[in-house]
Design a protein around this motif. Structure first.
Motif, PDB file in Angstrom:
ATOM      1  N   VAL A   1       8.932  21.805   8.551  1.00  0.00           N
ATOM      2  CA  VAL A   1       9.754  22.607   7.649  1.00  0.00           C
ATOM      3  C   VAL A   1      10.680  23.485   8.480  1.00  0.00           C
ATOM      4  CG1 VAL A   1       9.763  24.278   5.768  1.00  0.00           C
ATOM      5  CG2 VAL A   1       7.927  22.611   5.928  1.00  0.00           C
ATOM      6  N   ILE A   2      11.947  23.574   8.052  1.00  0.00           N
ATOM      7  CA  ILE A   2      12.955  24.337   8.784  1.00  0.00           C
ATOM      8  C   ILE A   2      13.533  25.411   7.874  1.00  0.00           C
ATOM      9  CG2 ILE A   2      15.150  24.205  10.033  1.00  0.00           C
ATOM     10  CD1 ILE A   2      14.591  21.172  10.354  1.00  0.00           C
ATOM     11  N   ASP A   3      13.578  26.639   8.380  1.00  0.00           N
ATOM     12  CA  ASP A   3      14.311  27.709   7.714  1.00  0.00           C
ATOM     13  C   ASP A   3      15.642  27.850   8.447  1.00  0.00           C
ATOM     14  OD1 ASP A   3      15.434  30.012   6.738  1.00  0.00           O
ATOM     15  OD2 ASP A   3      13.604  31.208   6.827  1.00  0.00           O
TER      16      ASP A   3
ATOM     17  N   VAL B   1       0.859  -1.175   0.000  1.00  0.00           N
ATOM     18  CA  VAL B   1       0.000   0.000   0.000  1.00  0.00           C
ATOM     19  C   VAL B   1       0.902   1.234   0.000  1.00  0.00           C
ATOM     20  CG1 VAL B   1      -0.158  -0.005   2.520  1.00  0.00           C
ATOM     21  CG2 VAL B   1      -1.874   1.212   1.182  1.00  0.00           C
ATOM     22  N   CYS B   2       0.473   2.278  -0.709  1.00  0.00           N
ATOM     23  CA  CYS B   2       1.283   3.485  -0.808  1.00  0.00           C
ATOM     24  C   CYS B   2       0.461   4.712  -0.455  1.00  0.00           C
ATOM     25  CB  CYS B   2       1.854   3.648  -2.221  1.00  0.00           C
ATOM     26  SG  CYS B   2       3.000   2.341  -2.717  1.00  0.00           S
ATOM     27  N   TYR B   3       1.149   5.731   0.015  1.00  0.00           N
ATOM     28  CA  TYR B   3       0.518   6.994   0.382  1.00  0.00           C
ATOM     29  C   TYR B   3       1.259   8.146  -0.283  1.00  0.00           C
ATOM     30  CZ  TYR B   3      -1.873   4.384   4.056  1.00  0.00           C
ATOM     31  OH  TYR B   3      -2.644   3.474   4.743  1.00  0.00           O
ATOM     32  N   GLU B   4       0.540   9.231  -0.480  1.00  0.00           N
ATOM     33  CA  GLU B   4       1.098  10.465  -1.016  1.00  0.00           C
ATOM     34  C   GLU B   4       1.087  11.495   0.111  1.00  0.00           C
ATOM     35  OE1 GLU B   4       0.134  12.254  -5.145  1.00  0.00           O
ATOM     36  OE2 GLU B   4      -1.224  13.245  -3.722  1.00  0.00           O
ATOM     37  N   VAL B   5       2.273  11.987   0.458  1.00  0.00           N
ATOM     38  CA  VAL B   5       2.409  12.947   1.550  1.00  0.00           C
ATOM     39  C   VAL B   5       2.777  14.305   0.958  1.00  0.00           C
ATOM     40  CG1 VAL B   5       3.621  13.519   3.686  1.00  0.00           C
ATOM     41  CG2 VAL B   5       3.149  11.120   3.124  1.00  0.00           C
ATOM     42  N   ASP B   6       1.998  15.319   1.285  1.00  0.00           N
ATOM     43  CA  ASP B   6       2.268  16.686   0.852  1.00  0.00           C
ATOM     44  C   ASP B   6       2.824  17.449   2.057  1.00  0.00           C
ATOM     45  OD1 ASP B   6       2.311  19.299   0.025  1.00  0.00           O
ATOM     46  OD2 ASP B   6       0.273  19.322  -0.765  1.00  0.00           O
ATOM     47  N   PRO B   7       4.141  17.691   2.121  1.00  0.00           N
ATOM     48  CA  PRO B   7       4.720  18.344   3.303  1.00  0.00           C
ATOM     49  C   PRO B   7       4.252  19.775   3.505  1.00  0.00           C
ATOM     50  CG  PRO B   7       6.411  17.240   1.992  1.00  0.00           C
ATOM     51  CD  PRO B   7       5.169  17.276   1.155  1.00  0.00           C
ATOM     52  N   ILE B   8       3.932  20.469   2.433  1.00  0.00           N
ATOM     53  CA  ILE B   8       3.532  21.866   2.566  1.00  0.00           C
ATOM     54  C   ILE B   8       2.029  21.985   2.798  1.00  0.00           C
ATOM     55  CG2 ILE B   8       3.589  24.142   1.477  1.00  0.00           C
ATOM     56  CD1 ILE B   8       6.326  22.888   2.214  1.00  0.00           C
TER      57      ILE B   8
END
Length: 209
Positions: free
Chosen positions: A188-190, A85-92
């Protein structure tokens, strides 16, 4: 008359009758923080607020087999109930959805295969460095500014569950949870300003808060 003309010519020369001045040089564009090619740093990615809500989630027995970058999205494949099984991850966008993948792995390795620019514990770019060695996140900016953040202080259960992903040509860093209780969690890191934005961990199905 000739004497007067010569005197006038000499006087004009002394007064500055010279060739027109050259145009001033055009200022150079600022160089990147690491001394590389010039270019402006893109803005810090705008993210949606984390409410731990999503359209899909991970089963308790999900074990990751492969992590792959697809454009701006992360493909996270694994095995659950004996089937791939696969998933799509949108980090933003802070979004996780199931995904159909024709070549999804069927065997679970000791460590998930990382396809793309993912790094397990260390990432460096444009003069900054980030590391999760020792169980804490240490970020040092190009100017020498430094910040240390524990896993729980950054919305994760353990940094052993996450990998680094360079974002927008390495100007930023993204942490993606690939196993355990941190599956699908992102941050998320700046590294220039040490600004950090995290999303709540995506808990297994049936255990949402």
């Amino acid at each position: 008359m000739r004497t007067a003309l010569c005197t006038l010519t000499a006087a004009l020369a002394l007064a500055g009758c010279k060739d027109p001045p050259h145009n001033p040089p055009t200022p150079r564009a600022p160089r990147a923080a690491d001394g590389g090619a010039p270019g402006a740093r893109p803005p810090f990615p705008a993210q949606t607020l984390s409410t731990n809500a999503r359209r899909d989630c991970f089963n308790d027995d999900f074990r990751a087999t492969r992590v792959k970058l697809r454009g701006a999205l992360v493909e996270l494949c694994g095995v659950s109930g004996g089937s791939p099984v696969c998933y799509e991850v949108d980090p933003i966008g802070n979004r996780v959805e199931t995904l159909r993948v024709a070549d999804a792995p069927t065997a679970v390795p000791d460590e998930p295969q990382l396809v793309g620019p993912f790094q397990r514990t260390d990432l460096a770019s444009h003069g900054w460095r980030a590391s999760t060695r020792g169980g804490t996140l240490n970020v040092t900016g190009p100017a020498g500014n430094h910040r240390t953040v524990t896993a729980t202080g950054f919305g994760f259960h353990s940094y052993e569950n996450v990998v680094f992903l360079p974002w927008t040509e390495g100007w930023y860093a993204v942490l993606v949870g690939i196993r355990g209780a941190d599956l699908g969690a992102t941050a998320v890191i700046d590294p220039f300003t040490l600004r950090m934005v995290s999303h709540a961990a995506l808990l297994p199905c049936g255990r949402d808060s």
